[in-house]
Design an enzyme around this catalytic site. Structure first.
Site, PDB file in Angstrom:
ATOM      1  CD1 TRP A 191      -0.600   3.556   5.992  1.00 45.45           C
ATOM      2  CD2 TRP A 191       0.159   4.892   7.630  1.00 45.45           C
ATOM      3  NE1 TRP A 191       0.747   3.746   5.792  1.00 45.45           N
ATOM      4  CE2 TRP A 191       1.239   4.561   6.776  1.00 45.45           C
ATOM      5  CE3 TRP A 191       0.379   5.724   8.718  1.00 45.45           C
ATOM      6  CZ2 TRP A 191       2.529   5.040   6.992  1.00 45.45           C
ATOM      7  CZ3 TRP A 191       1.674   6.198   8.932  1.00 45.45           C
ATOM      8  CH2 TRP A 191       2.735   5.863   8.083  1.00 45.45           C
ATOM      9  CE1 TYR A 247      -4.525  -6.295   1.057  1.00 38.85           C
ATOM     10  CE2 TYR A 247      -2.966  -4.469   1.139  1.00 38.85           C
ATOM     11  CZ  TYR A 247      -4.251  -4.959   1.299  1.00 38.85           C
ATOM     12  OH  TYR A 247      -5.264  -4.116   1.692  1.00 38.85           O
TER      13      TYR A 247
END
Length: 300
Positions: free
Chosen positions: A151, A126
């Protein structure tokens, strides 16, 4: 300004649509599958031509971190080739592009926040595909801004905050990793940052700043610390809570390695655009309050 964002269901796309609806400064137009499909690059240019953007926000991506380890070709097709095609199509239309990237482009080593000059070194597919996407965007359209975020959570889609509240409905105690440190970032704050870029660019004209920037919530914590703050806010609002036990990354193995240090240094963005994210606790409180209000059927 007519801002066209790729994707309709992603957290940032949905937050940007909501922010645009609450503001008269920008019209937000979302384009997504099947009209625009990053896995089918031939669909991208026609979709953007039809959308008539003044600015393109490249928010759609392949984000299944663990699944990417088994589907590297698909991850690179979407995150590299697809992103590059979005940038190329924007260039042909003569408009700038804001492309969203990630803290996963870094190795997660060291104890200092990463700034834009520091070496990358993704540990998983990723992160590698997103780094390749950054390079593809920069090559395809010189009029670009790459915005690394970290996040991400929001009232929309799947994310850590929603997962914690859901799990606490049926459990009294949860175990959460405490040795990964980062900057929790609300998608709503990212949307506001994108609008701040758009406003600044309108005023700056040809002198507008571009290139690579970091943007994340102010302050830092671990996933365990974030979980505890979620439940502190939720408990104060009579929502679900749970005791949170701190565990190590080794005790919670995942297919893809996660950066232990995901902290981003965002001073360059604050200096150039006069805009910074609120303290992460403030944004978490807003999102938890909105989610509990939604659950209870009351206005958020």
């Amino acid at each position: 300004m007519r801002i066209v964002v790729t994707g309709k269901e992603g957290q940032v796309a949905r937050a940007l649509i909501a922010a645009g609806a609450a503001s008269d400064a920008a019209e937000i137009v979302a384009v997504a599958r099947p009209e625009l499909d990053l896995a089918r690059p031939e669909t991208i240019a026609p979709a953007l031509v039809a959308a008539r953007p003044d600015l393109v926000v490249s928010a759609a991506a392949y984000t299944a971190v663990d699944q990417a380890e088994d589907e590297p070709d698909q991850a690179f097709l979407i995150n590299e080739k697809g992103a590059g095609e979005v940038a190329r199509a924007a260039r042909e239309l003569g408009v700038p592009i804001i492309h969203l990237s990630t803290d996963y482009v870094f190795s997660g080593e060291g104890n200092e926040p990463y700034d834009e000059t520091m070496a990358t070194g993704p540990k998983g597919v990723y992160g590698a595909s997103k780094l390749a996407g950054e390079e593809a965007v920069a090559t395809a359209n010189p009029n670009h801004l790459i915005l690394r975020v970290a996040w991400v959570y929001s009232p929309f889609g799947k994310n850590f905050v929603k997962t914690m509240l859901r799990l606490a409905e049926g459990r009294d105690q949860l175990s959460v990793v405490d040795d990964q440190i980062g900057n929790p970032t609300s998608a709503q704050d990212i949307a506001e940052a994108i609008l701040a870029i758009a406003r600044h660019w309108q005023k700056a004209g040809a002198a507008r700043p571009n290139g690579l920037y970091h943007f994340a919530g102010s302050g830092e914590t671990s996933w365990c610390g974030l979980a505890r703050e979620i439940f502190r806010v939720s408990g104060a609002l009579s929502g679900p809570t749970a005791e949170v036990a701190a565990i190590t990354t080794a005790e919670f193995p995942t297919k893809a390695a996660r950066p232990k240090n995901s902290r981003l240094d965002c001073r360059r963005f604050a200096t150039d655009f006069g805009h910074a994210a609120p303290a992460w606790q403030e944004s978490v409180s807003r999102v938890v309050s909105a989610l509990l209000s939604e659950r209870d059927g009351s206005p958020s």
